[in-house]
Design a protein around this motif. Sequence first.
Motif, PDB file in Angstrom:
ATOM      1  N   SER A 448       5.406 -11.158  10.766  1.00 17.70           N
ATOM      2  CA  SER A 448       4.317 -11.441  11.352  1.00 17.70           C
ATOM      3  C   SER A 448       3.446 -12.069  10.485  1.00 17.70           C
ATOM      4  O   SER A 448       3.304 -11.792   9.408  1.00 17.70           O
ATOM      5  N   ASN A 449       2.754 -13.405  11.150  1.00 18.60           N
ATOM      6  CA  ASN A 449       1.676 -14.103  10.330  1.00 18.60           C
ATOM      7  C   ASN A 449       0.993 -14.653  11.292  1.00 18.60           C
ATOM      8  O   ASN A 449       1.012 -16.112  11.215  1.00 18.60           O
ATOM      9  N   ARG A 460      -0.195  -9.797   9.132  1.00 23.62           N
ATOM     10  CA  ARG A 460       0.370 -10.131   8.052  1.00 23.62           C
ATOM     11  C   ARG A 460       1.650  -9.318   7.741  1.00 23.62           C
ATOM     12  O   ARG A 460       1.270  -7.976   7.142  1.00 23.62           O
ATOM     13  N   ASP A 462       5.170  -8.348   5.564  1.00 24.15           N
ATOM     14  CA  ASP A 462       5.682  -8.311   4.200  1.00 24.15           C
ATOM     15  C   ASP A 462       7.267  -8.426   4.171  1.00 24.15           C
ATOM     16  O   ASP A 462       7.905  -7.400   4.557  1.00 24.15           O
ATOM     17  N   GLY A 512      -6.154 -18.028  10.171  1.00 24.38           N
ATOM     18  CA  GLY A 512      -6.102 -17.228   8.925  1.00 24.38           C
ATOM     19  C   GLY A 512      -7.352 -17.427   8.181  1.00 24.38           C
ATOM     20  O   GLY A 512      -7.391 -17.044   6.872  1.00 24.38           O
ATOM     21  N   GLN A 520      -7.935  -8.465   9.729  1.00 23.83           N
ATOM     22  CA  GLN A 520      -6.706  -8.799   9.043  1.00 23.83           C
ATOM     23  C   GLN A 520      -6.032  -7.481   9.136  1.00 23.83           C
ATOM     24  O   GLN A 520      -6.611  -6.374   8.588  1.00 23.83           O
TER      25      GLN A 520
END
Length: 668
Positions: A448-449, A460, A462, A512, A520
Amino acid sequence: MIAQRTLLASAVLSALASFSHSAFAQAQEQTLPAVVVTSTPFNNDEGAQILAPAKVLYGNELREKLGNSLGDTLSQELGVSASAFGAGASRPIIRGLEGPRVKILQNGMSVMDASSLSNDHAVGGEASTARQIEILRGPAALLYGSGAIGGVVNIINDRIPTVLNTKPTGEAELRYGTVDRMKNTSLSVDGAAGDIGLHIDGNLRDADDYKIPGNVSLSDPALGSGRLPNSFARANSIGFGASYIQDWGHIGASVGVNDDRYGIPTEERSFITLKQTRFDLDGLIREPFGNIESLRFKLGHTDYKHTENLQDGTPATNFKNNALESRLELTHKPLAGWRGTFGLQTENSEFSALAADGSGPETVPLTKTDSIAGFLVEERDFGPFRASAGARIESVKRKPDAVSGLSQRDFNLGSYSLGGLWTFTPGYGFGATAAIAQRAPAIEELYSNGPHESTATFDRGDANLTKETSRNFELSLQKTEGLIRWKANIFQNRVKNFVYGRTDGTTVDEDGMPGGEFTQRFWSQNSATIRGAEAEISYNLRGEGWSLRGFADTSRGKLTGLDNLPLQPATRFGGEVGYRQGPWRSGVKVLHAQQQDKLASFESFVTPSYTQVDANLSFTQNINSTQLTWFAIVKNLLNEDIRLATSVLREVAPLPGRNLIVGVRTSF
């Protein structure tokens, strides 16, 4: 139904035993039918599930606890809480574990929705048309997924018939709720045409914004009061099924459609529209060959889509999942005293969460997942001792779209479980279970981003996250015979590389960049430990006359070096009194949850304690061959401001206030 009963405290047990000999001396023990737990490999009755602690909701008990969502329906079961993301989306949380660690099934197959990804996503299964709902833990959970360390919830609706009815049978219900002007109609009918079994079910639910006892927010009265804005929930479902049934077994197919629309009760006032079409194939062959008792194969395909819309109706993000799952299970005849099931499971899916207008960052890029698993669960009796063992080996491949620039991740998973039950005297048992389970990080945890409108977060992932490994140990003591029954469990779960979402307080815009409306949220890993205990004791819970029940559960999760896990359930205890006589059935339940101030390092809201009182009354009459039940249910009788510690929206979205539900149900 033989329900599992637990030991709340020796003093309570002694007092209740004394009470039963005096006040209830005339009560006779009831011979109750055993309820088959279909999601276990041996189809044992509920009382035999000490190695895979089970709870089965069915009949009047299920109808009395029925809510607008699966989480709401199960939220007062022992060890079970709910995510409570408004009325439309609430998923069960088992022993403080949620999301992909709790597997949701429909008739033994994954619902294949997006509810495990985020708390604002509704479960793609309907409880209103279910015959029973099963909660399962332990070795048998390895039949369905290595990552199901929290447990398995199986919604049984018999959409593919397995028996031929000599005449049409079914159930229909109408109910109305005052707190949200809820109207709900459900129907389930089974019939037959020759050797073909037929089934149809459907549900219509329409609920407005619900009333709340006080303010939306405890700290900001300006957010409103009276009703929780944007808490409406509408859900429609329909399903058809047919099967060819013979002495050798059956083969059948079904199709089901869900169409939901519900609000997200945050300041953004977004709402979700959800559509899911599901196809299933199910076959069973008895005595197919050799030492095989039965061969079962299942195939399920789901085309799922939900859209997160802005307040004005503009689509923001489309979540899609196109998935195919297959299962092959073989149950063998006793071999050297062992009986069990082994088989294969595959799953292939394409999942994405993309901006509806095609611009901006991708919340989750298009990602293909391929998995294949082999599993084995065995059981054997050694005199008064019963042993159970399970194993599952699984390969998971996650491959993002090439345009995302992200790399493929491969995970090899191994999960194992071993347990034993010692019946040291008739009706009393002591059990122990140990399990090692591994889970591959979910797609959104890896890739996800982008912005998530309903949760107001910029997620966000990883891509370097490693597999999660849990080591669980549980001890259980129970009494399963007599008018007085009880059970107590203690457990510890140590998890290496536990994946969790954390925030650092910074906000960004939809691209973002700093300074926007999205908080965030980072997917991270750390070691974690969850410990807890559960206890329950009952008197004559299913028989005529008076019945009593007491219960308590507690759990706490801690991250190594970072204090507590986020969104942990509060310690709860309570009791209920019931009375059944002829056509009348009534009961009162009290549940008290303590203040939850054991917060994660990035949490600040202390969830207040609350006491919830529910009551029910019903009358059943027979008209020819039709059974008619008139019922009234009051939930939150004291009109308490109830906020669940497991809810992301606990600061701004209390549960509904006092709610009178009236209705009529017919069985034929």
